[in-house]
Scaffold this motif. Structure first.
Motif, PDB file in Angstrom:
ATOM      1  N   GLN A  33       0.839  -1.191   0.000  1.00 48.65           N
ATOM      2  CA  GLN A  33       0.000   0.000   0.000  1.00 48.65           C
ATOM      3  C   GLN A  33       0.878   1.246   0.000  1.00 48.65           C
ATOM      4  O   GLN A  33       2.011   1.221   0.476  1.00 48.65           O
ATOM      5  CB  GLN A  33      -0.895   0.008   1.252  1.00 48.65           C
ATOM      6  N   TYR A  35       0.734   5.391   1.180  1.00 45.25           N
ATOM      7  CA  TYR A  35       0.035   6.370   1.994  1.00 45.25           C
ATOM      8  C   TYR A  35       0.710   7.723   1.834  1.00 45.25           C
ATOM      9  O   TYR A  35       1.913   7.819   1.575  1.00 45.25           O
ATOM     10  CB  TYR A  35       0.067   5.970   3.478  1.00 45.25           C
ATOM     11  N   HIS A  45      -4.737   6.841   2.982  1.00 48.44           N
ATOM     12  CA  HIS A  45      -4.526   5.717   2.078  1.00 48.44           C
ATOM     13  C   HIS A  45      -4.698   6.156   0.632  1.00 48.44           C
ATOM     14  O   HIS A  45      -5.688   6.815   0.288  1.00 48.44           O
ATOM     15  CB  HIS A  45      -5.538   4.611   2.400  1.00 48.44           C
ATOM     16  N   GLN A  97      -2.207  -8.738   9.602  1.00 47.36           N
ATOM     17  CA  GLN A  97      -2.839  -7.439   9.438  1.00 47.36           C
ATOM     18  C   GLN A  97      -1.867  -6.305   9.715  1.00 47.36           C
ATOM     19  O   GLN A  97      -2.164  -5.158   9.480  1.00 47.36           O
ATOM     20  CB  GLN A  97      -4.043  -7.316  10.370  1.00 47.36           C
TER      21      GLN A  97
ATOM     22  N   LEU B  95     -11.381  -2.871   7.818  1.00 49.89           N
ATOM     23  CA  LEU B  95     -12.130  -4.118   7.771  1.00 49.89           C
ATOM     24  C   LEU B  95     -11.117  -5.262   7.755  1.00 49.89           C
ATOM     25  O   LEU B  95      -9.949  -5.057   7.420  1.00 49.89           O
ATOM     26  CB  LEU B  95     -12.985  -4.174   6.507  1.00 49.89           C
ATOM     27  N   THR B  96     -11.539  -6.447   8.104  1.00 48.20           N
ATOM     28  CA  THR B  96     -10.655  -7.605   8.040  1.00 48.20           C
ATOM     29  C   THR B  96     -10.381  -7.927   6.578  1.00 48.20           C
ATOM     30  O   THR B  96     -11.305  -7.961   5.761  1.00 48.20           O
ATOM     31  CB  THR B  96     -11.320  -8.816   8.714  1.00 48.20           C
ATOM     32  N   GLY B  97      -9.104  -8.147   6.264  1.00 46.01           N
ATOM     33  CA  GLY B  97      -8.775  -8.491   4.881  1.00 46.01           C
ATOM     34  C   GLY B  97      -7.880  -7.446   4.258  1.00 46.01           C
ATOM     35  O   GLY B  97      -7.443  -6.507   4.918  1.00 46.01           O
ATOM     36  N   PRO B  98      -7.578  -7.597   2.983  1.00 43.85           N
ATOM     37  CA  PRO B  98      -6.634  -6.700   2.287  1.00 43.85           C
ATOM     38  C   PRO B  98      -7.279  -5.385   1.892  1.00 43.85           C
ATOM     39  O   PRO B  98      -7.545  -5.115   0.721  1.00 43.85           O
ATOM     40  CB  PRO B  98      -6.226  -7.514   1.060  1.00 43.85           C
ATOM     41  N   TYR B  99      -7.518  -4.543   2.881  1.00 40.36           N
ATOM     42  CA  TYR B  99      -8.097  -3.228   2.627  1.00 40.36           C
ATOM     43  C   TYR B  99      -7.167  -2.168   3.170  1.00 40.36           C
ATOM     44  O   TYR B  99      -6.380  -2.403   4.083  1.00 40.36           O
ATOM     45  CB  TYR B  99      -9.459  -3.105   3.300  1.00 40.36           C
ATOM     46  N   GLY B 100      -7.293  -0.974   2.618  1.00 41.68           N
ATOM     47  CA  GLY B 100      -6.538   0.141   3.156  1.00 41.68           C
ATOM     48  C   GLY B 100      -7.026   0.507   4.537  1.00 41.68           C
ATOM     49  O   GLY B 100      -8.166   0.227   4.914  1.00 41.68           O
ATOM     50  N   TYR B 101      -6.143   1.113   5.295  1.00 42.44           N
ATOM     51  CA  TYR B 101      -6.462   1.533   6.642  1.00 42.44           C
ATOM     52  C   TYR B 101      -6.892   2.995   6.635  1.00 42.44           C
ATOM     53  O   TYR B 101      -6.381   3.803   5.860  1.00 42.44           O
ATOM     54  CB  TYR B 101      -5.235   1.400   7.538  1.00 42.44           C
TER      55      TYR B 101
END
Lengths: 111, 112
Positions: A33, A35, A45, A97, B95-101
């Motif tokens: 990712q 940012y 993001h 995570q 959310l749980t999983g490959p998502y941006g924060y």
């Protein structure tokens, strides 16, 4: 520990030019990712690219990912003064995570 | 969609004291993470909470502890403050999983 390493550490360009930042990482990832952070505030993001993707676009942003070289690049086209910020890449670690950030590239857009 | 809010925005504490930082997650997000960012550095992962349980921890001593509440808000507690704890503390929800924060604006902690 910081996995992502951004290059360059600082970049100064004229408004309207393109800006390219690079990120390298050490271990296998599921996604990477990017940012943006303005003046020590919260991070915003920008884009997430999965390990099975090679390129992704979002507006003026273009991200590439080369898993064989363990590297990614962020291209900002037609830069604006408002793009002045620090940019960080972040990787996940083996599906966890937890995000591991690099030290960032400080981008300055001169009017 | 309210985003992530953190309080307070700035805080000055004396070495040896204890501090509690608060975070309200973005609506619908079930995971909250805390990061420490020293000046000129990238954020460092402290820990993450999912469904009120710690779901991963970074390389921080036990005097850094946290809580997540049923409404997904969260606290970060730091005991026996040291000068090196001076930093920007960032809360992020996802959310749980490959998502941006989604990050909050942070709490700037200064230990003197």
């Amino acid at each position: 520990s910081q996995q992502g390493e951004e290059d360059p550490q600082a970049l100064s360009i004229q408004e309207g030019e393109n800006a390219t930042m690079n990120c390298s990482y050490k271990t296998s990832i599921n996604n990477l990712q990017w940012y943006r952070q303005n003046s020590g505030r919260g991070l915003v993001h920008l884009i997430l690219i999965r390990s099975n993707e090679r390129e992704k676009h979002s507006g003026r942003l273009r991200v590439t990912l080369d898993t064989s070289k363990k590297s990614s690049s962020l291209l900002i086209t037609a830069s604006r003064a408002a793009d002045t910020a620090s940019y960080f890449c972040a990787t996940d670690e083996g599906g966890a995570q937890k995000l591991v950030f690099g030290q960032g590239t400080r981008l300055t857009i001169n009017p | 969609e309210t985003g992530v809010t953190q309080s307070p925005t700035h805080l000055i504490k004396t070495r040896g004291q204890q501090v509690t930082l608060r975070c309200s997650s973005q609506s619908g997000h079930n995971t909250v993470s805390w990061y420490q960012q020293a000046l000129g550095q990238g954020p460092q992962f402290i820990f993450q909470y999912y469904r009120e349980e710690e779901n991963g921890r970074g390389n921080f001593p036990p005097r850094f502890s946290g809580l997540q509440f049923p409404n997904y808000s969260s606290e970060l507690n730091v005991n026996a403050l040291e000068l090196d704890d001076s930093a920007l503390y960032l809360c992020a929800s996802s959310l749980t999983g490959p998502y941006g924060y989604t990050f909050g604006s942070g709490t700037r902690l200064t230990v003197v």
